[in-house]
Design an enzyme around this catalytic site. Structure first.
Site, short mmCIF file in Angstrom:
data_model
loop_
_atom_site.label_atom_id
_atom_site.label_comp_id
_atom_site.label_asym_id
_atom_site.label_seq_id
_atom_site.Cartn_x
_atom_site.Cartn_y
_atom_site.Cartn_z
N GLY A 23 8.41 46.19 22.91
CA GLY A 23 7.28 45.31 22.60
C GLY A 23 6.90 45.33 21.12
N ASN A 24 7.07 46.48 20.45
CA ASN A 24 6.63 46.58 19.05
C ASN A 24 7.54 45.80 18.10
OD1 ASN A 24 8.76 48.40 19.39
ND2 ASN A 24 8.01 49.79 17.82
N LYS A 26 4.50 44.77 39.54
CA LYS A 26 4.22 44.28 38.18
C LYS A 26 3.12 43.23 38.18
CE LYS A 26 7.48 45.87 35.22
NZ LYS A 26 7.21 46.42 33.90
N LYS A 36 13.49 45.59 31.28
CA LYS A 36 14.45 45.27 30.22
C LYS A 36 15.36 46.47 29.87
CE LYS A 36 12.91 47.09 26.00
NZ LYS A 36 11.97 48.05 26.54
N LYS A 62 13.37 54.06 30.51
CA LYS A 62 14.34 54.23 29.41
C LYS A 62 15.28 55.40 29.70
CE LYS A 62 10.94 52.69 26.08
NZ LYS A 62 11.11 51.28 26.45
P1 ADP Z 1 8.69 49.44 24.96
O1 ADP Z 1 7.88 48.23 24.72
O2 ADP Z 1 9.55 49.82 23.80
O3 ADP Z 1 9.44 49.41 26.27
P2 ADP Z 1 6.86 51.38 26.20
O4 ADP Z 1 5.45 51.45 25.77
O5 ADP Z 1 7.18 50.77 27.52
O6 ADP Z 1 7.64 50.67 25.00
O7 ADP Z 1 7.49 52.85 26.19
C1 ADP Z 1 7.46 53.69 25.04
C2 ADP Z 1 6.25 54.62 25.08
O8 ADP Z 1 6.43 55.63 26.08
C3 ADP Z 1 6.05 55.44 23.83
O9 ADP Z 1 5.41 54.70 22.83
C4 ADP Z 1 5.19 56.60 24.34
O10 ADP Z 1 3.82 56.34 24.14
C5 ADP Z 1 5.45 56.63 25.84
N1 ADP Z 1 5.95 57.90 26.39
C6 ADP Z 1 5.69 58.32 27.66
N2 ADP Z 1 6.26 59.49 27.93
C7 ADP Z 1 6.94 59.85 26.81
C8 ADP Z 1 7.75 60.99 26.47
N3 ADP Z 1 7.98 61.97 27.35
N4 ADP Z 1 8.28 61.04 25.22
C9 ADP Z 1 8.06 60.05 24.33
N5 ADP Z 1 7.29 58.95 24.60
C10 ADP Z 1 6.74 58.84 25.83
MG MG Z 2 8.50 49.26 28.23
#
Ligand code: ADP
Ligand code: MG
Length: 322
Positions: free
Chosen positions: A22-23, A138, A222, A284
């Site tokens: 998203g960023n 969702k 995604k 992820k």
């Molecule tokens: P994206 O839009 O890239 O999919 P998300 O917000 O869905 O991003 O996922 C990334 C976020 O997951 C990070 O910014 C962090 O805040 C969070 N997060 C949760 N658990 C963890 C972890 N164990 N290590 C690192 N980040 C984590």
């Molecule tokens: Mg995400």
């Protein structure tokens, strides 16, 4: 520039799927057009180093915006038809794909690199039997009163849930991707040295109905779609670019520990211990394992968009391998 991704393959061309979070895109058209200019840089660095790159991306805020606008206009009687959710997903692929194509082309031209860029509207096959269809999770679209929500459940067959005290919302399932309909076209373009953008927003979910493919109201994660794409096009690397430099255990706690590498055993253990938040880091990690264990040598790197190049050169990020 040499990449340290898999030192054993230095100097060789790697096939890399890069998934943007998203960023990388922001929330408004103006913001997105600005942000993608930054996003294009690490992607073009990979291209400049000679690698074959396929770009995947999320679409949460964008498909939400399109869906809400279409719904609002239809409900206001603005002579606008109701727009089905898969069509909203397709619109978001086109809108985001256009901005990425524009920014990537500009960055390539700026560096004197000749490489055509193409976004592929991508359908992803899911199974009607997927358990996700039993429990939609969702939230999408508008907030409604309880009365209105109950009526929509009856009239349209939508699943509605109360969303964190803010009102009632429609929820759709998040099934797993099984296959990518346009994979051969994606492969051909990659082989022909094109920079391809695919499975935007996880792809448009479709189910098989005999010879037909029917769009369904669902959201494919995604990260899972990117892992499936990487698997199907026989990529060497999956790079997931998000908002953190590395994956952590005890994330956000005083004993937080950032990880450089993860193997499958450690990853399974940490999942069981609940270190990765569902809906953000967990998908992820699951996507990373899925890809890394699909064939020997395949690896996933999770790092931040800002430090993508450092991550790719081995100075940051978490590398997940079998
Ligand atoms: P994206 O839009 O890239 O999919 P998300 O917000 O869905 O991003 O996922 C990334 C976020 O997951 C990070 O910014 C962090 O805040 C969070 N997060 C949760 N658990 C963890 C972890 N164990 N290590 C690192 N980040 C984590
Ligand atoms: Mg995400």
């Amino acid at each position: 520039m040499l990449l340290s991704l898999g030192v054993e393959r230095r100097n060789s061309v790697l096939k890399i799927v890069v998934a943007l979070g998203g960023n990388a895109l922001g929330n408004t058209p103006q913001e997105q057009l600005e942000l993608v200019r930054q996003t294009a840089k690490p992607i073009v660095d990979l291209v400049a180093a000679g690698h074959q790159v396929v770009l995947a991306h999320g679409n949460g805020p964008q498909v939400g915006m399109i869906n809400l606008a279409m719904q609002y206009a239809a409900e206001a009687g603005a002579n606008t038809p109701e727009m089905p959710f898969p069509e909203c997903g397709a619109m978001s692929q086109g809108y985001i794909g256009y901005h990425l194509q524009n920014a990537l082309r500009e960055e390539l031209v700026r560096r004197g690199l000749r490489k055509p860029v193409a976004a592929i509207s991508t359908q992803v096959i899911v199974s009607e039997e997927d358990q996700a269809f039993q429990t939609p999770t969702k939230p999408i679209g508008s907030f409604y009163s309880e009365d209105r929500a109950k009526r929509l459940e009856l009239d349209k067959g939508w699943s509605m849930v109360e969303d964190a005290g803010r009102g009632w919302r429609r929820v759709v399932p998040s099934p797993k991707p099984l296959d990518i309909v346009e994979k051969e076209s994606i492969m051909k373009l990659v082989e022909a040295n094109h920079l391809v953008i695919a499975v935007g927003g996880g792809g448009i979910p479709v189910v098989k109905d005999g010879e037909k493919l029917l769009g369904v109201a669902a959201v494919i994660d995604k990260d899972f779609a990117s892992a499936k794409l990487a698997e199907l096009i026989d990529a060497d690397y999956l790079i997931i670019l998000t908002a953190v430099d590395k994956v952590a255990i005890n994330f956000g706690k005083s004993d937080e520990k950032w990880l450089d590498e993860l193997d499958l055993n450690m990853t399974h253990q940490y999942i069981c211990e609940g270190h990765f938040a569902p809906g953000s880091m967990l998908p992820k990690i699951q996507a990373a394992i899925q890809f890394a264990s699909s064939k020997p040598g395949r690896k996933t790197l999770i790092t931040s968009l800002e430090r993508a190049i450092d991550g790719i050169e081995g100075r940051t990020g978490t590398l997940i391998k079998a």
